[in-house]
Design a protein around this motif. Structure first.
Motif, mmCIF file in Angstrom:
data_model
loop_
_atom_site.group_PDB
_atom_site.id
_atom_site.type_symbol
_atom_site.label_atom_id
_atom_site.label_comp_id
_atom_site.label_asym_id
_atom_site.label_seq_id
_atom_site.Cartn_x
_atom_site.Cartn_y
_atom_site.Cartn_z
ATOM 1 N N PRO A 2 25.455 -74.015 26.953
ATOM 2 C CA PRO A 2 24.609 -73.952 28.100
ATOM 3 C C PRO A 2 24.789 -72.627 28.631
ATOM 4 C CG PRO A 2 25.844 -76.059 28.045
ATOM 5 C CD PRO A 2 26.439 -75.073 27.072
ATOM 6 N N ARG A 3 23.792 -72.383 29.473
ATOM 7 C CA ARG A 3 23.676 -71.236 30.441
ATOM 8 C C ARG A 3 23.273 -71.811 31.784
ATOM 9 N NH1 ARG A 3 20.888 -65.277 30.091
ATOM 10 N NH2 ARG A 3 22.125 -64.640 31.899
ATOM 11 N N THR A 4 24.359 -71.470 32.918
ATOM 12 C CA THR A 4 24.101 -71.797 34.186
ATOM 13 C C THR A 4 23.821 -70.581 35.055
ATOM 14 O OG1 THR A 4 25.656 -73.628 33.821
ATOM 15 C CG2 THR A 4 24.864 -73.108 36.141
ATOM 16 N N ARG A 5 22.868 -70.654 36.083
ATOM 17 C CA ARG A 5 22.597 -69.684 36.964
ATOM 18 C C ARG A 5 22.249 -70.103 38.063
ATOM 19 N NH1 ARG A 5 16.808 -67.759 35.404
ATOM 20 N NH2 ARG A 5 16.170 -69.293 34.017
ATOM 21 N N LEU A 6 22.512 -69.574 39.479
ATOM 22 C CA LEU A 6 21.980 -69.999 40.516
ATOM 23 C C LEU A 6 20.772 -69.057 40.936
ATOM 24 C CD1 LEU A 6 25.383 -70.342 42.378
ATOM 25 C CD2 LEU A 6 23.861 -72.129 41.450
ATOM 26 N N GLN A 29 17.983 -78.431 33.334
ATOM 27 C CA GLN A 29 18.250 -79.018 34.585
ATOM 28 C C GLN A 29 17.829 -78.194 35.605
ATOM 29 O OE1 GLN A 29 21.976 -80.551 35.536
ATOM 30 N NE2 GLN A 29 21.252 -82.662 35.555
ATOM 31 N N ILE A 30 17.219 -78.513 36.422
ATOM 32 C CA ILE A 30 17.254 -77.917 37.784
ATOM 33 C C ILE A 30 17.537 -78.952 38.941
ATOM 34 C CG2 ILE A 30 15.336 -76.558 39.375
ATOM 35 C CD1 ILE A 30 13.725 -76.100 36.805
ATOM 36 N N VAL A 31 18.542 -78.482 39.637
ATOM 37 C CA VAL A 31 18.785 -79.361 40.802
ATOM 38 C C VAL A 31 19.192 -78.267 42.027
ATOM 39 C CG1 VAL A 31 21.161 -79.386 40.222
ATOM 40 C CG2 VAL A 31 20.252 -81.171 41.543
ATOM 41 N N GLU A 32 19.054 -78.663 43.222
ATOM 42 C CA GLU A 32 19.291 -78.012 44.393
ATOM 43 C C GLU A 32 20.742 -77.898 44.365
ATOM 44 O OE1 GLU A 32 18.148 -77.592 49.102
ATOM 45 O OE2 GLU A 32 17.747 -79.517 48.060
ATOM 46 N N ASP A 33 21.229 -76.515 44.534
ATOM 47 C CA ASP A 33 22.877 -76.382 44.677
ATOM 48 C C ASP A 33 23.283 -76.824 45.889
ATOM 49 O OD1 ASP A 33 25.112 -75.135 42.889
ATOM 50 O OD2 ASP A 33 25.174 -73.875 44.928
ATOM 51 N N GLY A 34 24.595 -77.494 45.909
ATOM 52 C CA GLY A 34 25.417 -77.765 47.032
ATOM 53 C C GLY A 34 25.712 -76.488 48.095
ATOM 54 N N SER A 35 25.501 -75.439 47.626
ATOM 55 C CA SER A 35 26.007 -74.255 48.271
ATOM 56 C C SER A 35 24.932 -74.324 49.772
ATOM 57 C CB SER A 35 26.008 -72.873 47.694
ATOM 58 O OG SER A 35 24.622 -72.731 47.297
ATOM 59 N N VAL A 36 24.139 -74.680 49.727
ATOM 60 C CA VAL A 36 23.208 -74.901 51.052
ATOM 61 C C VAL A 36 23.375 -76.390 51.720
ATOM 62 C CG1 VAL A 36 20.983 -74.777 52.064
ATOM 63 C CG2 VAL A 36 21.684 -73.089 50.058
ATOM 64 N N ARG A 106 20.283 -74.609 41.137
ATOM 65 C CA ARG A 106 21.291 -74.304 39.899
ATOM 66 C C ARG A 106 20.496 -74.787 38.451
ATOM 67 N NH1 ARG A 106 25.531 -77.371 41.371
ATOM 68 N NH2 ARG A 106 24.634 -79.157 40.124
ATOM 69 N N VAL A 107 20.188 -73.700 37.661
ATOM 70 C CA VAL A 107 19.430 -73.865 36.428
ATOM 71 C C VAL A 107 20.436 -73.869 35.378
ATOM 72 C CG1 VAL A 107 17.452 -73.089 35.131
ATOM 73 C CG2 VAL A 107 17.376 -72.848 37.500
ATOM 74 N N VAL A 108 20.405 -75.089 34.701
ATOM 75 C CA VAL A 108 21.139 -75.304 33.494
ATOM 76 C C VAL A 108 20.388 -75.508 32.147
ATOM 77 C CG1 VAL A 108 23.221 -76.274 32.392
ATOM 78 C CG2 VAL A 108 22.779 -76.297 34.671
ATOM 79 N N GLU A 109 20.580 -74.121 31.424
ATOM 80 C CA GLU A 109 19.643 -74.212 30.092
ATOM 81 C C GLU A 109 20.596 -74.638 29.075
ATOM 82 O OE1 GLU A 109 16.652 -70.741 30.372
ATOM 83 O OE2 GLU A 109 18.399 -70.167 31.188
ATOM 84 N N SER A 110 20.014 -75.344 27.804
ATOM 85 C CA SER A 110 20.700 -75.749 26.947
ATOM 86 C C SER A 110 19.884 -75.743 25.688
ATOM 87 C CB SER A 110 21.368 -77.217 27.008
ATOM 88 O OG SER A 110 22.173 -77.771 25.955
ATOM 89 N N GLU A 111 20.602 -75.070 24.574
ATOM 90 C CA GLU A 111 20.038 -74.904 23.132
ATOM 91 C C GLU A 111 19.904 -76.367 22.495
ATOM 92 O OE1 GLU A 111 21.894 -71.826 21.509
ATOM 93 O OE2 GLU A 111 20.821 -70.082 22.844
ATOM 94 N N SER A 112 20.579 -77.269 22.985
ATOM 95 C CA SER A 112 20.362 -78.468 22.152
ATOM 96 C C SER A 112 20.125 -79.591 23.081
ATOM 97 C CB SER A 112 21.944 -78.776 21.473
ATOM 98 O OG SER A 112 23.048 -78.690 22.055
#
Length: 112
Positions: A2-6, A29-36, A106-112
């Motif tokens: 998986p690749r994760t980015r903010l 998966q897209i979710v609001e990050d807890g940093s805010v 936070r966006v988490v992209e997964s190839e599977s």
């Protein structure tokens, strides 16, 4: 793997921020990050209806996108910009904050 980015997101008064593919993902998966803090919630538009409908998601609710069994949700950019065979990255969705305060997703992209 998986690749994760903010990604920083504009407030509800600003423009929608496109979320682009960076790998040939089968799920995202897209979710609001807890940093805010406090969480703001998200307003999201999807390409299926030409970005005409805005869906609102409460703070902390993850948005799951899954590809059809025959392919990927989107592809990253192909080749070099300006080349005859250049293809830009696909857009998963467009996002902005549901309130007048910007936020981070936070966006988490997964190839599977």
């Amino acid at each position: 793997m998986p690749r994760t980015r903010l990604i920083p997101i504009n407030a509800a008064t600003g423009a929608f921020t496109p979320v682009l593919a960076t790998i040939p993902a089968a799920s995202v998966q897209i979710v609001e990050d807890g940093s805010v803090s406090p969480a703001q919630g998200l307003a999201i538009q999807f390409p299926a209806d030409g970005y005409a409908t805005t869906d609102t998601y409460p703070p902390g609710q993850p948005i799951q996108l899954h590809a059809r069994p025959t392919g990927a949700l989107g592809l990253p950019p192909q080749n070099t910009s300006g080349a005859f065979n250049y293809r830009p990255a696909d857009t998963y969705c467009q996002v902005r904050s549901a309130t007048t305060t910007g936020t981070v997703i936070r966006v988490v992209e997964s190839e599977s």
